[in-house]
Enzyme design. Structure first.
Site, PDB file in Angstrom:
ATOM      1  N   GLY A  16       3.046 -15.749  20.122  1.00  0.00           N
ATOM      2  CA  GLY A  16       2.718 -14.850  19.024  1.00  0.00           C
ATOM      3  C   GLY A  16       3.828 -13.833  18.817  1.00  0.00           C
ATOM      4  O   GLY A  16       4.865 -13.863  19.506  1.00  0.00           O
ATOM      5  N   VAL A  18       4.153 -10.475  19.329  1.00  0.00           N
ATOM      6  CA  VAL A  18       4.545  -9.536  20.400  1.00  0.00           C
ATOM      7  C   VAL A  18       5.136 -10.296  21.593  1.00  0.00           C
ATOM      8  O   VAL A  18       6.140  -9.875  22.175  1.00  0.00           O
ATOM      9  CB  VAL A  18       3.329  -8.675  20.831  1.00  0.00           C
ATOM     10  CG1 VAL A  18       3.690  -7.797  22.017  1.00  0.00           C
ATOM     11  CG2 VAL A  18       2.852  -7.816  19.663  1.00  0.00           C
ATOM     12  N   GLY A  19       4.540 -11.432  21.926  1.00  0.00           N
ATOM     13  CA  GLY A  19       5.061 -12.239  23.033  1.00  0.00           C
ATOM     14  C   GLY A  19       6.483 -12.703  22.761  1.00  0.00           C
ATOM     15  O   GLY A  19       7.358 -12.651  23.649  1.00  0.00           O
ATOM     16  N   ALA A 130       6.198  -6.400  15.110  1.00  0.00           N
ATOM     17  CA  ALA A 130       6.886  -7.704  15.088  1.00  0.00           C
ATOM     18  C   ALA A 130       6.149  -8.603  14.114  1.00  0.00           C
ATOM     19  O   ALA A 130       4.922  -8.600  14.067  1.00  0.00           O
ATOM     20  CB  ALA A 130       6.875  -8.324  16.485  1.00  0.00           C
ATOM     21  N   LYS A 185      -4.793   5.156  20.392  1.00  0.00           N
ATOM     22  CA  LYS A 185      -4.442   3.958  19.604  1.00  0.00           C
ATOM     23  C   LYS A 185      -5.694   3.412  18.914  1.00  0.00           C
ATOM     24  O   LYS A 185      -5.634   2.941  17.775  1.00  0.00           O
ATOM     25  CB  LYS A 185      -3.817   2.906  20.533  1.00  0.00           C
ATOM     26  CG  LYS A 185      -3.247   1.664  19.823  1.00  0.00           C
ATOM     27  CD  LYS A 185      -1.862   1.893  19.289  1.00  0.00           C
ATOM     28  CE  LYS A 185      -1.371   0.882  18.265  1.00  0.00           C
ATOM     29  NZ  LYS A 185      -1.103  -0.455  18.708  1.00  0.00           N
ATOM     30  N   ASN A 189      -6.187   2.572  14.978  1.00  0.00           N
ATOM     31  CA  ASN A 189      -6.616   1.251  14.517  1.00  0.00           C
ATOM     32  C   ASN A 189      -7.999   1.276  13.869  1.00  0.00           C
ATOM     33  O   ASN A 189      -8.277   0.464  12.982  1.00  0.00           O
ATOM     34  CB  ASN A 189      -6.608   0.249  15.678  1.00  0.00           C
ATOM     35  CG  ASN A 189      -5.205  -0.070  16.160  1.00  0.00           C
ATOM     36  OD1 ASN A 189      -4.926  -0.024  17.344  1.00  0.00           O
ATOM     37  ND2 ASN A 189      -4.307  -0.375  15.246  1.00  0.00           N
ATOM     38  N   ASN A 193      -6.807   0.025  10.229  1.00  0.00           N
ATOM     39  CA  ASN A 193      -7.034  -1.421  10.127  1.00  0.00           C
ATOM     40  C   ASN A 193      -8.220  -1.782   9.224  1.00  0.00           C
ATOM     41  O   ASN A 193      -8.049  -2.567   8.278  1.00  0.00           O
ATOM     42  CB  ASN A 193      -7.163  -2.043  11.518  1.00  0.00           C
ATOM     43  CG  ASN A 193      -5.866  -1.940  12.307  1.00  0.00           C
ATOM     44  OD1 ASN A 193      -5.073  -1.043  12.077  1.00  0.00           O
ATOM     45  ND2 ASN A 193      -5.642  -2.847  13.233  1.00  0.00           N
ATOM     46  N   GLU A 267      -9.768  -8.425  14.862  1.00  0.00           N
ATOM     47  CA  GLU A 267     -10.133  -7.676  16.067  1.00  0.00           C
ATOM     48  C   GLU A 267     -11.181  -6.588  15.786  1.00  0.00           C
ATOM     49  O   GLU A 267     -11.323  -5.668  16.581  1.00  0.00           O
ATOM     50  CB  GLU A 267      -8.872  -7.084  16.714  1.00  0.00           C
ATOM     51  CG  GLU A 267      -7.907  -8.153  17.199  1.00  0.00           C
ATOM     52  CD  GLU A 267      -6.656  -7.603  17.858  1.00  0.00           C
ATOM     53  OE1 GLU A 267      -6.438  -7.833  19.046  1.00  0.00           O
ATOM     54  OE2 GLU A 267      -5.859  -6.950  17.148  1.00  0.00           O
TER      55      GLU A 267
HETATM   56  N1  LIG Z   1       2.370  -7.934  15.848  1.00  0.00           N
HETATM   57  C1  LIG Z   1       2.540  -6.629  16.018  1.00  0.00           C
HETATM   58  O1  LIG Z   1       3.465  -6.025  15.440  1.00  0.00           O
HETATM   59  C2  LIG Z   1       1.651  -5.842  16.939  1.00  0.00           C
HETATM   60  C3  LIG Z   1       0.533  -6.405  17.525  1.00  0.00           C
HETATM   61  N2  LIG Z   1      -0.228  -5.645  18.389  1.00  0.00           N
HETATM   62  C4  LIG Z   1      -1.384  -6.222  19.041  1.00  0.00           C
HETATM   63  O2  LIG Z   1      -0.881  -7.060  20.091  1.00  0.00           O
HETATM   64  C5  LIG Z   1      -1.738  -8.190  20.267  1.00  0.00           C
HETATM   65  C6  LIG Z   1      -0.924  -9.461  20.028  1.00  0.00           C
HETATM   66  O3  LIG Z   1      -0.468  -9.413  18.691  1.00  0.00           O
HETATM   67  P1  LIG Z   1       0.331 -10.602  17.991  1.00  0.00           P
HETATM   68  O4  LIG Z   1       1.445 -11.044  18.852  1.00  0.00           O
HETATM   69  O5  LIG Z   1       0.638 -10.122  16.632  1.00  0.00           O
HETATM   70  O6  LIG Z   1      -0.813 -11.707  17.952  1.00  0.00           O
HETATM   71  P2  LIG Z   1      -0.657 -13.247  17.679  1.00  0.00           P
HETATM   72  O7  LIG Z   1      -2.014 -13.746  17.334  1.00  0.00           O
HETATM   73  O8  LIG Z   1       0.498 -13.460  16.773  1.00  0.00           O
HETATM   74  O9  LIG Z   1      -0.205 -13.835  19.096  1.00  0.00           O
HETATM   75  C7  LIG Z   1      -1.032 -14.233  20.108  1.00  0.00           C
HETATM   76  C8  LIG Z   1      -0.647 -15.653  20.451  1.00  0.00           C
HETATM   77  O10 LIG Z   1      -1.187 -15.978  21.707  1.00  0.00           O
HETATM   78  C9  LIG Z   1      -1.701 -17.296  21.612  1.00  0.00           C
HETATM   79  N3  LIG Z   1      -2.706 -17.510  22.643  1.00  0.00           N
HETATM   80  C10 LIG Z   1      -3.938 -16.950  22.761  1.00  0.00           C
HETATM   81  N4  LIG Z   1      -4.554 -17.416  23.851  1.00  0.00           N
HETATM   82  C11 LIG Z   1      -3.706 -18.296  24.435  1.00  0.00           C
HETATM   83  C12 LIG Z   1      -3.766 -19.119  25.590  1.00  0.00           C
HETATM   84  N5  LIG Z   1      -4.847 -19.162  26.364  1.00  0.00           N
HETATM   85  N6  LIG Z   1      -2.693 -19.874  25.902  1.00  0.00           N
HETATM   86  C13 LIG Z   1      -1.602 -19.884  25.127  1.00  0.00           C
HETATM   87  N7  LIG Z   1      -1.483 -19.150  24.010  1.00  0.00           N
HETATM   88  C14 LIG Z   1      -2.526 -18.358  23.671  1.00  0.00           C
HETATM   89  C15 LIG Z   1      -2.263 -17.377  20.220  1.00  0.00           C
HETATM   90  O11 LIG Z   1      -2.422 -18.712  19.853  1.00  0.00           O
HETATM   91  P3  LIG Z   1      -3.612 -19.107  18.845  1.00  0.00           P
HETATM   92  O12 LIG Z   1      -3.251 -18.489  17.540  1.00  0.00           O
HETATM   93  O13 LIG Z   1      -3.564 -20.609  18.889  1.00  0.00           O
HETATM   94  O14 LIG Z   1      -4.868 -18.529  19.423  1.00  0.00           O
HETATM   95  C16 LIG Z   1      -1.180 -16.658  19.438  1.00  0.00           C
HETATM   96  O15 LIG Z   1      -0.130 -17.524  19.091  1.00  0.00           O
HETATM   97  C17 LIG Z   1      -2.882  -7.993  19.254  1.00  0.00           C
HETATM   98  O16 LIG Z   1      -3.931  -7.300  19.854  1.00  0.00           O
HETATM   99  C18 LIG Z   1      -2.261  -7.122  18.176  1.00  0.00           C
HETATM  100  O17 LIG Z   1      -3.237  -6.382  17.459  1.00  0.00           O
HETATM  101  C19 LIG Z   1       0.106  -4.379  18.742  1.00  0.00           C
HETATM  102  C20 LIG Z   1       1.211  -3.790  18.191  1.00  0.00           C
HETATM  103  C21 LIG Z   1       2.045  -4.460  17.223  1.00  0.00           C
HETATM  104  C1  LIG Z   2      -0.513   0.829  13.981  1.00  0.00           C
HETATM  105  C2  LIG Z   2      -0.908  -0.330  13.102  1.00  0.00           C
HETATM  106  C3  LIG Z   2      -2.009   0.100  12.169  1.00  0.00           C
HETATM  107  C4  LIG Z   2       0.331  -0.686  12.329  1.00  0.00           C
HETATM  108  O1  LIG Z   2       0.109  -1.554  11.288  1.00  0.00           O
HETATM  109  C5  LIG Z   2      -1.379  -1.457  13.969  1.00  0.00           C
HETATM  110  O2  LIG Z   2      -1.380  -1.357  15.182  1.00  0.00           O
HETATM  111  C6  LIG Z   2      -1.913  -2.715  13.424  1.00  0.00           C
HETATM  112  O3  LIG Z   2      -1.600  -3.075  12.301  1.00  0.00           O
HETATM  113  O4  LIG Z   2      -2.679  -3.364  14.150  1.00  0.00           O
END
Ligand SMILES: NC(=O)C1=CN([C@@H]2O[C@H](COP(=O)(O)OP(=O)(O)OC[C@H]3O[C@@H](n4cnc5c(N)ncnc54)[C@H](OP(=O)(O)O)[C@@H]3O)[C@@H](O)[C@H]2O)C=CC1
Ligand SMILES: CC(C)(CO)C(=O)C(=O)O
Length: 302
Positions: A16, A18-19, A130, A185, A189, A193, A267
């Site tokens: 995903g 963040v990862g 991201a 946070k 959110n 959100n 979420e």
């Molecule tokens: N993106 C951002 O800018 C930000 C995100 N966050 C928070 O961080 C968290 C992650 O966000 P984000 O990266 O955007 O989320 P994503 O949904 O893009 O990424 C999570 C990924 O993990 C995968 N996944 C879940 N479970 C498993 C598993 N058991 N094995 C392998 N892969 C798995 C998902 O696959 P699948 O889709 O197939 O389930 C998905 O591709 C969320 O809570 C988000 O709200 C916080 C700050 C910024």
């Molecule tokens: C801080 C904010 C609201 C930034 O978009 C966020 O964490 C989200 O979208 O989940």
């Protein structure tokens, strides 16, 4: 277990946004990690990573690690945490550091129940942004920071995996009590959100005066609930913090808006739902959050 170069084996769950941000920043610092993906046939992910006007072509390792994972980063949506731990904890060392990283609250008890007695549980709360705009494209849309804190008793007594987390999602601050950070946070959110997801607008829209009264009400109710959990916030300061985040991320769609626009699970249960449960436990009415929750659930039933 460490490799011969003493670099701990790092696993990052999923591919995903963040990862991939964490994996890319580690790769740029020559700190290899394993992406633990759902696709067992995937061995390498080719990623075009855009950061501060620079494009990087990266090859990210998706092989299953041969050694037990010493540091497991779990940057998945809150509703995926239980299943992700179920799946990947067996690949971890008996004394591994496990780092949750998600928006919303309500996963900590479940996560602790899944750990082995020697594993340390941490939470990393990040303000980085991201965006994954395709399977091979990631953009670092907002440079933020990350706060890391211990969750279980063992982590409280241990040294944090600070250097690796700083390389992946720094700048990093380590705190002994992460709960105030998670509650703040949650406030951000719980306002931005659901409102942006309901109105289908970018975050910046919420800085307009017409939304001020509703935001103040949501924050007032949030503070009442937080207080019952020992978290004290000044409503005016918190309101300003929320408006500052909306202004600083004005051009972005919130994650909940994006999830709903793309018909993905959101979420809400771990943000507004968590708040409603805490309010019910304390016998407090929070009608403004209740109404938002019902409106969102009416648009797309849970
Ligand atoms: N993106 C951002 O800018 C930000 C995100 N966050 C928070 O961080 C968290 C992650 O966000 P984000 O990266 O955007 O989320 P994503 O949904 O893009 O990424 C999570 C990924 O993990 C995968 N996944 C879940 N479970 C498993 C598993 N058991 N094995 C392998 N892969 C798995 C998902 O696959 P699948 O889709 O197939 O389930 C998905 O591709 C969320 O809570 C988000 O709200 C916080 C700050 C910024
Ligand atoms: C801080 C904010 C609201 C930034 O978009 C966020 O964490 C989200 O979208 O989940």
């Amino acid at each position: 277990m460490k490799t011969s170069t003493q670099q701990p084996t790092i696993g990052i769950v999923g591919q995903g946004a963040v990862g991939l941000l964490a994996a890319s920043q580690l790769a740029l610092r020559h700190l290899p990690c394993h992406l633990l993906t759902r696709d067992p046939a995937l061995s390498v992910l080719v990623l075009n990573f855009r950061q501060q006007q620079q494009e990087h072509s990266l090859l990210l390792n998706c092989h299953k690690p041969q050694q037990p994972v010493q540091l497991l980063l779990v940057p998945v949506k809150a509703f995926s945490v239980g299943q992700a731990l179920q799946q990947w904890l067996p690949s971890c060392a008996a004394d591994a550091d496990i780092v949750l990283c998600h928006n919303g609250m309500g996963t900590l008890e479940l996560a602790q129940s899944k750990l082995q007695s020697g594993q340390k549980l941490w939470f990393a709360s990040t303000t980085h942004g991201a965006l994954k705009s395709g399977p091979h494209r990631l953009q670092h849309t907002g440079v933020g920071r990350t706060v890391l804190g211990p969750i279980n008793a063992l982590a409280c007594q241990s040294s944090p995996p600070a250097a690796l987390l700083a390389a992946a999602l720094g700048p990093l601050e380590v705190v002994t009590d992460i709960l105030p950070v998670l509650w703040q946070k949650l406030a951000i959110n719980a306002v931005i959100n659901p409102l942006t997801a309901l109105l289908m607008v970018k975050n910046g829209e919420l800085t307009k005066p017409q939304y001020r009264r509703q935001i103040e009400l949501l924050i007032h109710e949030f503070c009442l609930v937080a207080q019952t959990k020992g978290q004290t916030f000044d409503p005016q300061t918190l309101c300003q913090t929320v408006l500052d985040v909306a202004a600083n991320t004005a051009g972005n769609f919130s994650s909940m808006q994006q999830d709903r626009a793309l018909m993905r699970p959101d979420e809400l249960e771990f943000i507004t739902g968590f708040l409603l449960n805490a309010a019910a436990e304390a016998g407090i009415a929070i009608p403004a959050h209740q109404q938002l929750y019902q409106q969102l659930r009416a648009v797309k039933p849970a």
